[in-house]
Design an enzyme around this catalytic site. Sequence first.
Site, PDB file in Angstrom:
ATOM      1  N   GLU A 103       3.933   2.498  -5.675  1.00 51.68           N
ATOM      2  CA  GLU A 103       2.953   2.003  -6.646  1.00 51.68           C
ATOM      3  C   GLU A 103       2.521   2.995  -7.716  1.00 51.68           C
ATOM      4  O   GLU A 103       2.261   2.592  -8.860  1.00 51.68           O
ATOM      5  CB  GLU A 103       1.718   1.493  -5.896  1.00 51.68           C
ATOM      6  CG  GLU A 103       1.997   0.275  -5.040  1.00 51.68           C
ATOM      7  CD  GLU A 103       0.840  -0.058  -4.109  1.00 51.68           C
ATOM      8  OE1 GLU A 103      -0.003  -0.883  -4.486  1.00 51.68           O
ATOM      9  OE2 GLU A 103       0.792   0.521  -2.998  1.00 51.68           O
TER      10      GLU A 103
ATOM     11  N   ALA B  94       0.801  -1.228   0.000  1.00 50.53           N
ATOM     12  CA  ALA B  94       0.000   0.000   0.000  1.00 50.53           C
ATOM     13  C   ALA B  94       0.831   1.276   0.000  1.00 50.53           C
ATOM     14  O   ALA B  94       0.337   2.332   0.384  1.00 50.53           O
ATOM     15  CB  ALA B  94      -0.977   0.005   1.196  1.00 50.53           C
TER      16      ALA B  94
END
Length: 722
Positions: free
Chosen positions: A675, A470
């Site tokens: 990410e 995350a």
Amino acid sequence: MWTAADIPGGDNYVGMLVRDQRILVPVGESVKAVGDAVALVAAETLERARAGAAAVEVRYDVLPGVFDAASALEPDAPVVHPEIRDSVDPKRRNLIHKQHIHKGNGIDSQQDIERLFATASQRGWRVVEGTFGTGFQDHAPLEPEVALAEWDVEQEKVVVYAPVQHVFFGRRNVRDGIGLGNKQVRIIGSVVGGAYGKREDPYAYPYCALATWLTKRPTRMLWTREETLQYTQKRHAIEANMRAAVDAGGKIQVFQARILLDGGAYRSWSKEISTKSAVMCSGPYEIPNAWIDTYGVYTNNPLCGACRGFGTANTMFATESFWDLVCDTCGFDKIEFRRQNSLRKGSDTATMHRFDKGVRNLECLDAAAQEYDWGRTRRRREGDWVYGSGIATIWYGNGFGRGVRDEGHPILEVKPDGKLHIWASSVDYGQGSNTVFTQVAADVLGLRPDQVVVHTADSDLTPNCGSTVASRVTVVVGKAVDLTARALREDLMAAAAKHLDAAPKELDCEGGAIWVRRSPERRVAFAEVAARLTEPLMRQVPKLNQEFSSPLDPVTGAGKAYWPYVFGTHIVTAGVNLKTGAVKLTEYVAAHDVGKVINPQSCRGQVIGGAAMGVGYALTEELQLDRGRVISDNFDDYVLPRSTDLPDMQVILVEDPELDGDPAFGPNGAKGIGEPPTIAPAPAIVSALNDALRDFGIRFSRIPVTRKRVRAALVEAGVMQK
């Protein structure tokens, strides 16, 4: 050889929050997907183990399967998990989760949104619709699944070494699946040869733990590349239908989306991914009226779970491709359209989260446009090649979000030898978190990097700092290291003050020494202060990131879904060869909001590496299935991009000085960058391809856009002979 009947006392399940995968499927139960294990064979050599496995005879009764999300939601579809009685929807028992979000004054039902679309022409709005799709993507780490387990005779426990992303998830899976206690299992994270989310779900290590528990002997398992591609989890394939109404000036007035996510045979993170898909679906834009539904669905395809860009890389491909379609249909400039609809301070997201800081979308957009020189057209033809420009603007929420417990509890300890030791369960699998911890602590305490020792990923020795996922580790655990180091600094200054005959507030430190600020010659080495301590000096100050988000309303989906958010814009020039269907990228600019750069080289590496993964997602990585079986099961069929497929990338790191010292962000105001760089490439590249091929009436809305698909489109358009 062992079967489910030999598992000593556990429930024979592994998984993530919901453990729904059998370690070994018992006789009489149904397998859900290709690769579900029914027996485990161990031997003293690999050859004998394989021979033993080949000798096992299994009799199957063939059952009907379901292999796409839309079919799986039909009332008469085969049920993947008939054992689940409390289904989310009794009429659609393959539904894992539905996430709904709506926003707007007077928008309380589907009929309200339909009314706005029905009256769009009267209001001077134009309605545009589009359908988009993505295939499955494998993470494709160079290291296949592997684990080693050994029996600790003295402590009577199984010790497992495996490339995991969370040693405590690993311990729970072994503990509960086999039937052991916490003190009977130790998970140590080995050096990881690539993760990207794949190392979240359990693969080789439960089998090694089981065999070692039963035999009290070391066990090792190494999967082949074919096994890894066949049996491990993927990025969700999606089907997205989108519709919007925009006014004559280019302002978005209404947005509606329906997205189906194929979750494969097990739950993994499909509920959480479908939720994030819904939150991210509207993009980094302020939209007054929105209606969004996402569906995570069981099928008999390979398991889908966490993959870099969790629920966002696939969703944002659809969203950004859709806004490109809107721009091309209505004649809007793609930069200006994004600029005028952009989130900014004071904006409300689709979940009614009002931003008062940390919004750098416009800055990324403008920085990328300036570097690329957006006003200079790239649309041209040179011989057999045609070229075009493409853009994607993306956002991503750091951390677990939705008020879910998201904490970092590292311990910092000063040893008598003058070394600072950091203890945290976070896994450094190449993203550089150990370096960040070292830099942050050394900066606060005035140490040299060689004075810092980092201990990670050991369920017996390191405190639980949550999963390494995350894009949260710098923001959450790195911030906790920062807070703990500051508390430790006060203790050290107090200890040093006694030796320097000065008040702690008069002292400063750098380079492994502490000195009196007004008299720098009065100084003492950090190691000397540490050696004189009469008792161990240890601190633990957590960061509780859940304080900065909130659960989503079960009816409207409103809430502070994630925090912080990061933003980025990629602009690309792509060329298409009209005779061969080859695609090449010639220019690439990537601007990313990072809050504060902790390590410039690491940030740049994350952007380039993430973009490379996105290039493969866009152009080459086609996971081919035949009724749930992967048929592109090696890197000769599942094609990864090469370094020669990537252009030189211009990387722009956008900082935000306002965030320094804010507890809602990472150290010095840092955000997570792991990410986001993977999210933007696919829509930006496809945007450029569509721009290049516009004169031929060719428009791609599905990825990957392989050479085979480009050739088929050129043939259909009459540009190329079949």
